[in-house]
Design a protein around this motif. Sequence first.
Motif, PDB file in Angstrom:
ATOM      1  N   ASP A  67      15.790  -9.511  -6.858  1.00  0.00           N
ATOM      2  CA  ASP A  67      15.421  -9.696  -8.255  1.00  0.00           C
ATOM      3  C   ASP A  67      14.148 -10.350  -8.327  1.00  0.00           C
ATOM      4  O   ASP A  67      13.857 -11.326  -7.552  1.00  0.00           O
ATOM      5  CB  ASP A  67      16.714 -10.355  -9.222  1.00  0.00           C
ATOM      6  CG  ASP A  67      16.293 -10.173 -10.518  1.00  0.00           C
ATOM      7  OD1 ASP A  67      15.473 -10.934 -11.002  1.00  0.00           O
ATOM      8  OD2 ASP A  67      16.871  -9.370 -11.215  1.00  0.00           O
ATOM      9  N   PRO A  68      13.111  -9.685  -9.187  1.00  0.00           N
ATOM     10  CA  PRO A  68      12.061 -10.330  -9.371  1.00  0.00           C
ATOM     11  C   PRO A  68      12.082 -11.786  -9.728  1.00  0.00           C
ATOM     12  O   PRO A  68      10.968 -12.584  -9.355  1.00  0.00           O
ATOM     13  CB  PRO A  68      11.306  -9.334 -10.329  1.00  0.00           C
ATOM     14  CG  PRO A  68      12.038  -7.969 -10.128  1.00  0.00           C
ATOM     15  CD  PRO A  68      13.274  -8.302  -9.864  1.00  0.00           C
ATOM     16  N   LEU A  69      13.194 -11.984 -10.505  1.00  0.00           N
ATOM     17  CA  LEU A  69      13.053 -13.546 -11.015  1.00  0.00           C
ATOM     18  C   LEU A  69      13.569 -14.691  -9.726  1.00  0.00           C
ATOM     19  O   LEU A  69      13.534 -15.678 -10.028  1.00  0.00           O
ATOM     20  CB  LEU A  69      13.880 -13.675 -12.230  1.00  0.00           C
ATOM     21  CG  LEU A  69      13.160 -12.975 -13.259  1.00  0.00           C
ATOM     22  CD1 LEU A  69      14.205 -12.860 -14.363  1.00  0.00           C
ATOM     23  CD2 LEU A  69      12.058 -13.528 -13.795  1.00  0.00           C
ATOM     24  N   SER A  70      13.652 -14.153  -8.748  1.00  0.00           N
ATOM     25  CA  SER A  70      14.445 -14.888  -7.570  1.00  0.00           C
ATOM     26  C   SER A  70      13.421 -15.705  -7.087  1.00  0.00           C
ATOM     27  O   SER A  70      12.285 -15.092  -6.589  1.00  0.00           O
ATOM     28  CB  SER A  70      15.262 -14.387  -6.512  1.00  0.00           C
ATOM     29  OG  SER A  70      15.516 -14.851  -5.461  1.00  0.00           O
ATOM     30  N   VAL A  71      13.411 -16.909  -6.715  1.00  0.00           N
ATOM     31  CA  VAL A  71      12.581 -17.906  -6.182  1.00  0.00           C
ATOM     32  C   VAL A  71      13.147 -18.141  -4.743  1.00  0.00           C
ATOM     33  O   VAL A  71      12.534 -19.051  -4.173  1.00  0.00           O
ATOM     34  CB  VAL A  71      12.168 -19.153  -6.949  1.00  0.00           C
ATOM     35  CG1 VAL A  71      11.527 -18.526  -8.272  1.00  0.00           C
ATOM     36  CG2 VAL A  71      13.343 -19.736  -7.263  1.00  0.00           C
ATOM     37  N   GLY A  72      14.107 -17.711  -4.283  1.00  0.00           N
ATOM     38  CA  GLY A  72      14.414 -18.094  -2.843  1.00  0.00           C
ATOM     39  C   GLY A  72      13.543 -18.062  -1.964  1.00  0.00           C
ATOM     40  O   GLY A  72      13.731 -18.951  -1.089  1.00  0.00           O
TER      41      GLY A  72
END
Length: 551
Positions: A248-253
């Motif tokens: 997902d574009p909002l993932s900051v993994g």
Amino acid sequence: MGTVSGAALMARSLKTQGVDYMFGIVGFPVQGVAAEAQKAGITYIGMRNEQAASYAAHAAGYLTGRPQACLTVSGPGVIHAFAGLANAKENCWPMILIGGASPVYQNGMGAFQEERQTELAAPYCKFAHDIEHASRIPFYVNKAVRHSIYGRPGPVYLDFPDDIIRAEVDEDEIVDAPRVPEPPRTLADPEAVEATLNALESAERPLVVVGKGMAWSRAEDEVREFIERTQLPFLNSPMGKGTMPDDDPLSVGAARSTALREADLVVLLGARLNWIMHFGQPPRFNKDVRVIQLDIQPEEIGSNVAVETALVGDGKAVVGQLNRALDNRQWFYPAETEWRDTLKAKAEANLKAVQPMIDDDAAPTNYYRAFRDIVDWMPDDAIIIGEGANTMDIGRTQMPNRSARHRLDAGTYGTMGVGLGFAIAAAVTNPDKPIVSVQGDSAFGFTGMEIETMVRYNLPVKLIVLNNGGIGGGIGPLEEGQTVPPGILTYGAHYEGMLEALGGKGFYVEDPKDLRAALDEAMAFNGPTLINVPLNPRAGRKPQEFGWLTT
């Protein structure tokens, strides 16, 4: 009305309570229990080691949402299964361990495999009890299941003596217990819900951490709605992966360390500030970080770091509350902020750091190059099992999940040896999904004979062993007469040959350019496969900003 044996009554009671799978090893005194379980419609999987059976049972409990059973013989068999009880306790996964026991009338006499099983099991369980009369079996099974899934889930133990197993009970003496309903979905204090949204609106660098508690609660729809509406950056925990899609574009993994260290407000959704999250303390976290915590267990709130707001309740229900409270607010985190720019830049830098290893076609290969082909090949709906030190850690960053409860690994307890039991549980409970287990050679060795179980039941598990010839790291072939260092294994060992000998299909892939073809052939094979990939023994992770276990 006739009679029923203790073994048959146990099987009937388990089936009533939604126990559909039993993993174990038969012997004195539980042979009849497994046979009656099959008659009652419970799928029995005979394993090669009680430890692996107990791992399979609690993985199956997590995947199905109801506790599943592990059956062992008395004494040593029960003791072997304690590894699974302990892992289930720390992972907060449900299971029922049913331990055969010596006859009650021989207690204290030095009976065959006599042991204080209930007493020893109790520290690892939410509930542990002897069954002292066959007519009470339905009562105890009901009670065990309720303890296992109500509140924070976990393991339970029932001690099942030989004379109780063989006892014949009049049907009219039995009081059948009703099926335990699904756990009640408790709600948080409405004031805490409003306080959470107020805190988010005031944060400059917010971060949502999605833990496996959300996956257990079947809260993926609610979590996805919450993230979509708020546009907050999020980080999945290792087994929270897929609750929100990793891509997902909002993932900051890809910027995990920076996100944790610099966030000024962290919202924990079913995640704990234990060692996996560095205890929430500096230098891995901002010393002034504000914490909002959602957890089903009140005692977990404020563990290691004081919280600003506590959301005590069921994950699915409470995130649903947050979403309904958002109906009254027109707020979302802005698309263009310095915080987003910081996280994006760090993610790009991390990708740039590993790209040379991803692109390296040298043989023997490295982890990142191997994962490149594995990721390209793996179906989106695959259940992924990861195990081993570098193999698991690097795999967490390289193998994305897009669905909840599709990632199983060493978990909170850091247990090695869970991989094959977990893979068997996943294959049995999800026969329509690809099961892919990626392990190091050390991890594979803990329960490697479970490959015979996979062949016997024709479970189409795709095993990949990334083989560096060591525990953590190898050194390559030993020189003649060289003392074997403590952490060194046989370099280039042909583990795939074991599976071939048992009736599966094995591959030994020395050149990374041949890996994709082997993966494709493995997926097309209707049965278990093992792809053995020798690694450069000095291959490792990219340089880490912090040492392991840094608080």
